[in-house]
Motif scaffolding. Structure first.
Motif, mmCIF file in Angstrom:
data_model
loop_
_atom_site.group_PDB
_atom_site.id
_atom_site.type_symbol
_atom_site.label_atom_id
_atom_site.label_comp_id
_atom_site.label_asym_id
_atom_site.label_seq_id
_atom_site.Cartn_x
_atom_site.Cartn_y
_atom_site.Cartn_z
ATOM 1 N N MET B 18 28.087 17.724 -52.765
ATOM 2 C CA MET B 18 28.509 16.663 -51.849
ATOM 3 C C MET B 18 29.438 15.693 -52.585
ATOM 4 N N PHE B 21 32.801 17.175 -52.537
ATOM 5 C CA PHE B 21 33.443 17.011 -51.235
ATOM 6 C C PHE B 21 33.903 15.572 -51.025
ATOM 7 N N ALA B 22 33.134 14.634 -51.517
ATOM 8 C CA ALA B 22 33.552 13.235 -51.394
ATOM 9 C C ALA B 22 34.838 13.005 -52.168
ATOM 10 N N ASN B 25 38.195 13.610 -50.736
ATOM 11 C CA ASN B 25 38.722 12.581 -49.835
ATOM 12 C C ASN B 25 39.519 11.572 -50.658
ATOM 13 N N HIS B 28 37.893 8.142 -51.624
ATOM 14 C CA HIS B 28 36.833 8.185 -52.625
ATOM 15 C C HIS B 28 37.382 8.616 -53.981
ATOM 16 N N MET B 76 18.365 20.251 -44.654
ATOM 17 C CA MET B 76 17.763 18.935 -44.830
ATOM 18 C C MET B 76 18.130 18.370 -46.207
ATOM 19 N N LEU B 77 18.136 19.242 -47.235
ATOM 20 C CA LEU B 77 18.538 18.786 -48.573
ATOM 21 C C LEU B 77 19.986 18.299 -48.566
ATOM 22 N N GLY B 79 21.542 16.878 -46.158
ATOM 23 C CA GLY B 79 21.556 15.534 -45.584
ATOM 24 C C GLY B 79 21.161 14.486 -46.614
ATOM 25 N N VAL B 80 20.079 14.788 -47.345
ATOM 26 C CA VAL B 80 19.626 13.857 -48.385
ATOM 27 C C VAL B 80 20.698 13.702 -49.459
ATOM 28 N N ALA B 82 23.982 14.150 -49.207
ATOM 29 C CA ALA B 82 25.122 13.384 -48.714
ATOM 30 C C ALA B 82 24.783 11.895 -48.655
ATOM 31 N N ALA B 83 23.558 11.589 -48.238
ATOM 32 C CA ALA B 83 23.140 10.187 -48.184
ATOM 33 C C ALA B 83 23.139 9.578 -49.584
ATOM 34 N N VAL B 85 25.016 10.488 -52.166
ATOM 35 C CA VAL B 85 26.404 10.273 -52.582
ATOM 36 C C VAL B 85 26.978 9.052 -51.873
ATOM 37 N N ALA B 86 26.699 8.931 -50.590
ATOM 38 C CA ALA B 86 27.199 7.790 -49.825
ATOM 39 C C ALA B 86 26.644 6.487 -50.381
ATOM 40 N N THR B 90 28.817 3.481 -51.941
ATOM 41 C CA THR B 90 28.718 2.140 -51.359
ATOM 42 C C THR B 90 28.431 1.106 -52.441
#
Lengths: 564, 99, 106
Positions: B18, B21-22, B25, B28, B76-77, B79-80, B82-83, B85-86, B90
């Motif tokens: 992730m 992938f960030a 962008n 980022h 599900m992993l 999602g966790v 990506a969260a 990394v986000a 932040t």
């Protein structure tokens, strides 16, 4: 209607989200709690806090109890309304089918008895209906649980779980239909949400809490939506499929003769008797059948424990016994073995599942979550809460965007929506916390204990709505209503209070349950304490923000016109 | 290797994927690496690398559990991951704006 | 709730009654479309050789997605009448077809 598809999707997303968002909050929140329904059961009925045990001896522990199970009065009432004519008295009803099931998370063996009803059903689509009776057996002792413990309201499987799929609205099955509509709207909201957001994958990692409130709320809404998107879509679709037979009965209603004929054909294909012979018969050793089942699974390379045993046509010469494996290590359900009741010989084995049945089983399995995989269970719990966060932040965005404008032109829309949102988010948490606390504090021998606990839940929820309405004027033109912070504080107090009450009334506090390794209660207490911490932090932050700014900050317009 | 360790490694691989992938962008990329420009080749490389890491993550999940369970655990992993990394991005942005 | 779009030249928001009609067309009309589809799809699957109960399961899985598509599409046509016609009408047509075909097949 709108000039571009994307604008139509934005319109649809906003208004469907608003209409059904409140219901969806409840569905996702209670769905998340239902992931741990059996653990909540243990917490709420302390007498059942025992380790899970494998299936006991059927012949010695279960069979003797069947004849002592009586029809449940509520079930009698429910079925009486479904049939033509008066039901025979409870004592005169004969047991038709018996089912017994347990679970790797559940120390209690549960039994249902389906009593045959001679009356014709009012609904022409049904062949017959049953009255049900229930019993719970302690697998360690083989004894039936005392009636007062068995009848105790279990907050997980008995309240939060049914709340999730039918909102406790039984009249005309309205609750089921509202949940079904909400599910369809959820999928429409997910798809339209993706379509209306041009840069959704580019902005996947974007969260800007330092920006104007409206921007950061929207960031949160988009992020929780995208990160949980696969989960949210599939969990919703699978939930709808579980009740598809109720929502879309058209193959049976529009093509009834064909459907009925094929039902008989498919039943005949198994060789198992559809109707009882009417002649009494003896049942061979079910324990031996259970051993044979386990041997067969081991031989097929899938050794396992018994999940459920069902006796069809109990007491009849044509009885048969269906034994299913406890599927702790896979998502979908596995084949069931059927034994002839009188001889104990294997009569029929479900064939390997076709592509369609495998898919169906997988979708059911991922929703019912009977597997043993604690990491996955917690991940799914987190996914459900992400859904709640997505919906809640959607409300906040809708409200914040319109508050100033509505206050200026004297329209109450934003205030009303905010009050409903407060009740739907923090209010629901307050009601849940109050119910858990009441569960610990109300005396066990109080008559109508279940009713009292449910009353606490519903009345508290109503009170939070009233509170939210009364406080909505304080931040009418911008900023968060003070009700959010006040209710968040209440959540913190109730959640901590419930954990504390558990300690005081049962002696089980979190340090002890962790040390003993009794995870069901430790887990619930841990979630309560974490909730109290987070809610308390939110309450303090909201209070300090109001104090700092004095009055609300003005709402900011967002560049993207698609967000209507 | 125990199942728990495999799932943990799967999560780490997912986080790394992730993150890749960030970085694909532009915003980022500039956030993490002060260079002004990001070449098309770099972007493609980030995406390929990210995809490979996510595939590795799935492989690790499939080693830990039966495939049908892995098919649930893995998304599900993601999602966790990506969260995570986000959250990191932040906090990093906040850090920079405070300096 | 008057102007919702900042974009110049956009049509003004719909009055509540007309909006309700559009939502009804999408949701109720969409449901009728899915209802008819499920029956016809079940019959088609059965005709193709699937056991009836399995054809039904497949029809439900597709039916949920078809309903989803119908709801989304319901907001696309310029007139709500068109949405009603296609969705409710289409559903009725599929339902009648299933009804007729099933009686011929038995």
């Amino acid at each position: 209607m709108r000039e571009t598809f994307r604008l139509s999707m934005a319109y649809l997303h906003t208004w469907l989200g608003l209409l059904l968002g409140f219901v969806l909050m409840a569905i996702f929140f209670f769905g998340s709690l239902s992931v741990f329904d059996r653990e909540i059961d243990r917490w709420s009925v302390p007498e059942t806090r025992a380790q899970a045990a494998p299936f006991p001896s059927f012949d010695r522990s279960v069979l003797p109890i069947i004849d002592s199970v009586k029809p449940d009065p509520e079930s009698m009432e429910h079925t009486a309304a479904e049939v033509i004519g008066k039901l025979p008295p409870a004592d005169a009803l004969k047991a038709g089918d018996v089912g017994v099931y347990t679970n790797h998370r559940d120390p209690i063996l549960r039994m249902y008895v389906a009593f045959d009803v001679p009356n014709k059903p009012r609904d022409a689509n049904l062949d017959h209906v049953h009255v049900y009776g229930f019993a719970s057996v302690d697998p360690q002792t083989g004894e039936r649980l005392p009636a007062d413990i068995q009848d105790r309201l279990q907050l997980g499987t008995g309240f939060f779980f049914p709340m999730h799929f039918m909102l406790h609205l039984e009249w005309m099955e309205l609750g089921y239909w509202i949940v079904g509509l909400a599910g369809m709207v959820m999928m429409a909201a997910l798809v339209s949400g993706v379509v209306m957001h041009r840069k959704i994958f580019r902005e996947m990692f974007t969260f800007r809490p330092e920006k104007a409130r409206l921007r950061s709320i929207l960031d949160l809404h988009n992020m929780t939506g995208v990160l949980a998107l696969p989960f949210l879509f599939v969990i919703t679709l699978s939930g709808l499929l579980i009740f598809a037979f109720m929502y879309l009965p058209s193959p049976t209603t529009l093509m009834r003769p064909l459907a009925k004929a094929q039902e008989l054909v498919e039943a005949a294909g198994t060789g198992l008797p559809v109707d009882p012979s009417g002649k009494p018969g003896k049942l061979a050793s079910v324990d031996a059948m259970m051993e044979a089942a386990k041997a067969r699974w081991a031989a097929k390379g899938v050794p396992g424990e018994i999940g459920s045993v069902a006796i069809i046509h109990y007491g009849d010469a044509d009885a048969y016994v269906s034994i299913a494996r406890d599927n702790v290590d896979r998502v979908a359900t596995s084949e069931t073995l059927h034994f002839t009741g009188s001889t104990g010989a294997l009569a029929y084995e479900d064939p390997p599942a076709s592509g369609i049945r495998t898919t169906e089983g997988f979708l059911y399995g991922l929703h019912f979550q009977q597997f043993r995989h604690w990491t996955l269970r917690w991940l799914l719990f987190a996914g459900g809460l992400a859904g709640c966060a997505c919906i809640a932040s959607g409300f906040l965005f809708f409200v914040e965007k319109r508050k100033k404008k509505h206050a200026a032109i004297g329209v109450p829309g934003a205030r009303i929506t905010e009050a409903l949102a407060v009740a739907s988010v923090t209010g629901m948490l307050v009601a849940t916390g109050a119910m858990l606390l009441a569960n610990r504090l109300l005396p066990v021998d109080l008559p109508g204990l279940a009713g009292w606990q449910e009353a606490v839940f519903w009345l508290t929820w109503l009170a939070t709505l009233a509170h939210a309405g009364l406080r909505s004027g304080a931040a009418a033109s911008g900023g968060f209503s003070p009700a959010w912070g006040e209710q968040a504080g209440l959540v913190a107090l109730l959640a901590a209070g419930a954990a504390l009450a558990n300690w005081v009334t049962t002696g089980d506090h979190i340090i002890r349950t962790v040390a003993e390794g009794y995870w069901p209660v430790a887990g619930v207490d841990a979630v309560l304490l974490v909730t109290a911490g987070v809610a308390g932090y939110v309450a303090l932050r909201l209070r300090s923000r109001v104090r700092r700014s004095g009055q609300a900050t003005p709402a900011v317009t967002i560049k993207e016109p698609a967000h209507v | 290797m125990s199942d728990a360790v495999l799932v943990l490694l799967a999560l780490l691989a997912a986080v790394a994927g992730m993150a890749a992938f960030a970085l694909a962008n532009e915003t980022h990329w500039r956030q993490m690496l002060r260079e002004r420009t990001q070449t098309g080749a770099a972007r493609t490389a980030c995406k390929l690398f990210g995809a490979a890491l996510l595939a590795l993550s799935f492989l690790l999940c499939a080693l830990a559990d039966p495939v049908s369970m892995a098919m649930l655990v893995w998304p599900m992993l993601l999602g966790v991951a990506a969260a995570t990394v986000a959250a990191f991005l932040t906090l990093k942005a906040r850090d920079r704006s405070c300096r | 709730m008057k102007e919702m779009l900042a974009k110049p030249g956009a049509r003004p928001a719909m009055r509540p009654l007309r909006a309700a009609n559009r939502f009804a067309a999408a949701i109720v009309g969409g449901y009728l479309f899915a209802y008819g589809f499920t029956a016809l799809a079940t019959f088609t699957g059965f005709g193709a050789g699937l056991p009836f109960s399995e054809a039904q399961v497949l029809a439900w899985m597709l039916g949920a997605l078809v309903y989803l598509g119908a709801i989304l599409w319901g907001f696309v046509p310029r007139t709500t009448t068109k949405a009603w016609t296609v969705l409710a009408g289409g559903g009725a047509a599929m339902g009648v077809a299933a009804w007729l075909l099933s009686r011929w097949a038995v």
